[in-house]
Design an enzyme around this catalytic site. Structure first.
Site, PDB file in Angstrom:
ATOM      1  N   TYR A 140       0.897  -1.495  -0.119  1.00 24.35           N
ATOM      2  CA  TYR A 140      -0.022   0.061   0.038  1.00 24.35           C
ATOM      3  C   TYR A 140       0.889   1.131   0.061  1.00 24.35           C
ATOM      4  O   TYR A 140       0.482   2.390  -0.520  1.00 24.35           O
ATOM      5  CB  TYR A 140      -0.952   0.038   1.160  1.00 24.35           C
ATOM      6  CG  TYR A 140      -1.971  -0.895   1.063  1.00 24.35           C
ATOM      7  CD1 TYR A 140      -2.151  -2.184   1.020  1.00 24.35           C
ATOM      8  CD2 TYR A 140      -3.411  -0.268   0.981  1.00 24.35           C
ATOM      9  CE1 TYR A 140      -3.238  -3.005   1.102  1.00 24.35           C
ATOM     10  CE2 TYR A 140      -4.668  -0.903   1.020  1.00 24.35           C
ATOM     11  CZ  TYR A 140      -4.525  -2.276   0.917  1.00 24.35           C
ATOM     12  OH  TYR A 140      -5.603  -2.934   1.047  1.00 24.35           O
ATOM     13  N   LYS A 185       3.562 -15.152   2.661  1.00 27.53           N
ATOM     14  CA  LYS A 185       3.768 -15.773   1.649  1.00 27.53           C
ATOM     15  C   LYS A 185       5.207 -16.120   1.474  1.00 27.53           C
ATOM     16  O   LYS A 185       5.993 -15.733   0.724  1.00 27.53           O
ATOM     17  CB  LYS A 185       3.320 -15.248   0.238  1.00 27.53           C
ATOM     18  CG  LYS A 185       3.199 -15.705  -0.974  1.00 27.53           C
ATOM     19  CD  LYS A 185       2.412 -16.992  -1.119  1.00 27.53           C
ATOM     20  CE  LYS A 185       2.503 -17.820  -2.225  1.00 27.53           C
ATOM     21  NZ  LYS A 185       1.645 -18.645  -2.375  1.00 27.53           N
ATOM     22  N   ASP A 241      -6.283  -7.250   4.265  1.00 30.28           N
ATOM     23  CA  ASP A 241      -7.429  -6.741   3.741  1.00 30.28           C
ATOM     24  C   ASP A 241      -8.337  -7.730   2.941  1.00 30.28           C
ATOM     25  O   ASP A 241      -9.648  -7.889   3.185  1.00 30.28           O
ATOM     26  CB  ASP A 241      -6.999  -5.726   2.744  1.00 30.28           C
ATOM     27  CG  ASP A 241      -8.232  -4.929   1.934  1.00 30.28           C
ATOM     28  OD1 ASP A 241      -8.804  -4.568   2.623  1.00 30.28           O
ATOM     29  OD2 ASP A 241      -7.914  -4.799   0.524  1.00 30.28           O
ATOM     30  N   ASP A 245     -12.091  -9.565   4.325  1.00 25.87           N
ATOM     31  CA  ASP A 245     -13.630  -9.668   3.501  1.00 25.87           C
ATOM     32  C   ASP A 245     -14.188 -10.944   3.387  1.00 25.87           C
ATOM     33  O   ASP A 245     -15.309 -11.225   3.544  1.00 25.87           O
ATOM     34  CB  ASP A 245     -13.429  -8.959   2.224  1.00 25.87           C
ATOM     35  CG  ASP A 245     -13.587  -7.469   2.095  1.00 25.87           C
ATOM     36  OD1 ASP A 245     -13.326  -6.622   3.174  1.00 25.87           O
ATOM     37  OD2 ASP A 245     -14.236  -6.929   1.212  1.00 25.87           O
TER      38      ASP A 245
HETATM   39  C1  IPM Z   1     -10.334  -1.233   3.861  1.00 18.01           C
HETATM   40  C2  IPM Z   1     -10.568  -0.709   2.376  1.00 18.01           C
HETATM   41  C3  IPM Z   1      -9.362  -0.033   2.077  1.00 18.01           C
HETATM   42  C4  IPM Z   1      -8.130  -0.743   2.192  1.00 18.01           C
HETATM   43  C5  IPM Z   1      -9.163   0.921   0.811  1.00 18.01           C
HETATM   44  C6  IPM Z   1     -10.580   1.472   0.632  1.00 18.01           C
HETATM   45  C7  IPM Z   1      -8.182   1.834   0.729  1.00 18.01           C
HETATM   46  O1  IPM Z   1     -10.615  -1.755   1.432  1.00 18.01           O
HETATM   47  O2  IPM Z   1     -10.321  -0.440   4.850  1.00 18.01           O
HETATM   48  O3  IPM Z   1     -10.529  -2.665   3.997  1.00 18.01           O
HETATM   49  O4  IPM Z   1      -7.775  -1.597   1.267  1.00 18.01           O
HETATM   50  O5  IPM Z   1      -7.426  -0.773   3.414  1.00 18.01           O
HETATM   51 MN    MN Z   2     -10.951  -3.925   2.358  1.00 20.36          MN
END
Ligand code: IPM
Ligand code: MN
Ligand code: NAD
Length: 350
Positions: A140, A185, A241, A245
């Protein structure tokens, strides 16, 4: 009466819709627990690009820095996908500026929601884990080059960056079962081999910590086949990240998960893990559960108000066990119905 300054960054899409509910929930908890909250709202993300041509205006950063805690709805959306400065850049800038290197994302299958998990109930049962995601390093924030025909994203980690996030994961694990799964990884990436060395060194001699290492591809599989076998997952920025999800579906919906971003000298940042959900924005149907869970973390981890935070979490559980279901959970409840039910549950429990 204790008084706290809360900076609200509603952002874009469903961000303002769920932020309004978080505020209502905090006000209800405040009324019951003798706390007073002064809310300030600041422009952030796409809304701030529209108003000030900047996703993180200086005045917003100042409002965030000087608050006791910061609450964020969500940022982004198709409108700004071609903007030279993206809303997401504002979020990364805010995390970096506040020094928030530790992103804590608890994933717990709340009682009564077993049937809503896309996993078979017997697989989802007992899932209760915390993802500890490094938030200010890795891909990032590495060097970037972007051309028409070629692009580059650098991935850097220093031992010091790995050490500090590992310490956070170990502290959280010590209050739980002590089990830490470090996800990397290391079979391919140099940064992952550094990560593994540092985490292994820090675990040596720590009797309270039971550490194992899992490669990220295998971890992605194990998360949906045996989620209850995880307790604390420690991982770098991008893997955290993606895995969070994925893990969110175990709990029934991404709309239910909250997070805390901590580590700086100043305030923490509290935000649901979901995005601005452009597909449902403006309809009043977003699940505000993740925003409420984030508000509970704001109380507990941001302000040290454990009793108030637990009360808010319990109120969310109560509303869900009363059968309140937004469309993502298969029901017809609106965002505001859920907000009202949680606020009422807070008052009722008092
Ligand atoms: C999160 C989001 C962010 C990330 C994006 C919007 C920059 O996906 O907070 O999970 O990748 O950290
Ligand atoms: Mn995210
Ligand atoms: P998203 O999380 O916004 O949506 C993914 C899916 O989940 C959608 O179908 C959406 O309707 C659903 N969903 C998300 N939150 C929900 C909720 N509270 N209730 C019910 N359903 C919900 O991810 P996306 O569509 O990939 O991203 C949209 C935008 O949000 C992008 O611009 C992205 O960069 C941004 N984003 C921002 C943040 C943040 O601000 N922290 C986090 C993730 C994504």
């Amino acid at each position: 009466m204790s008084s706290f300054q809360i900076c609200l960054l509603p952002g874009d899409g469903i961000g303002p819709e769920v932020t309004a509910v978080a505020r209502q929930a905090l006000e209800a908890v405040g009324a019951v627990h003798g706390l007073s909250f002064a809310f300030t709202e600041a422009a952030f993300g796409g809304a701030a690009i529209d108003a000030h041509a900047d996703p993180l205006p200086a005045a917003t950063l100042e409002a965030a820095r000087t608050a006791d805690a910061v609450f964020l709805g969500a940022v982004g959306g198709p409108k700004w996908d071609v903007a030279p400065k993206r809303p997401e850049a504002g979020l990364l800038g805010l995390r970096k500026a506040l020094g928030l290197y530790a992103n804590i994302r608890p994933v717990k299958l709340r009682p009564g929601l077993e049937d809503l998990s896309p996993l078979k109930p017997e697989r989802a049962a007992g899932a209760d884990l915390v993802i500890v995601r490094e938030l200010t390093g890795g891909l990032y924030f590495g060097e970037k080059r972007e051309g028409e025909d070629a692009a580059f994203d650098g991935c850097d980690y220093s031992a010091a960056e790995v050490e500090r996030i590992t310490e956070i994961a170990f502290q959280i694990a010590a209050r739980r079962s002590g089990r830490v799964t470090s996800v990397d990884k290391a079979n391919v990436l140099a940064t992952s081999r550094l990560w593994r060395r540092v985490v292994t060194r820090l675990a040596a001699g720590r009797e309270e910590i039971a550490l194992d290492h899992v490669l990220v591809d295998a971890a992605a599989m194990a998360l949906v086949t045996r989620p209850a076998s995880f307790d604390v997952i420690l991982t770098e920025n991008l893997f955290g990240d993606i895995l969070s999800d994925e893990a969110s579906v175990i709990a029934g919906s991404i709309g239910l998960l909250g997070s805390a971003s901590l580590g700086g000298d100043g305030p923490g940042l509290f935000e649901p893990i979901h995005g601005s959900a452009p597909d449902i924005a403006g309809q009043g149907v977003a699940n505000p559960g993740g925003a409420i869970a984030s508000a509970a973390m704001l109380l507990r981890d941001g302000l040290g108000l454990h009793e108030a935070g637990d009360a808010l979490d319990a109120a969310l559980d109560a509303a869900l066990s009363d059968g309140l279901r937004t469309p993502d959970l298969g029901g017809g409840a609106k965002t505001a119905d859920m907000g009202r039910a949680v606020a009422e549950a807070v008052l009722k429990a008092a």
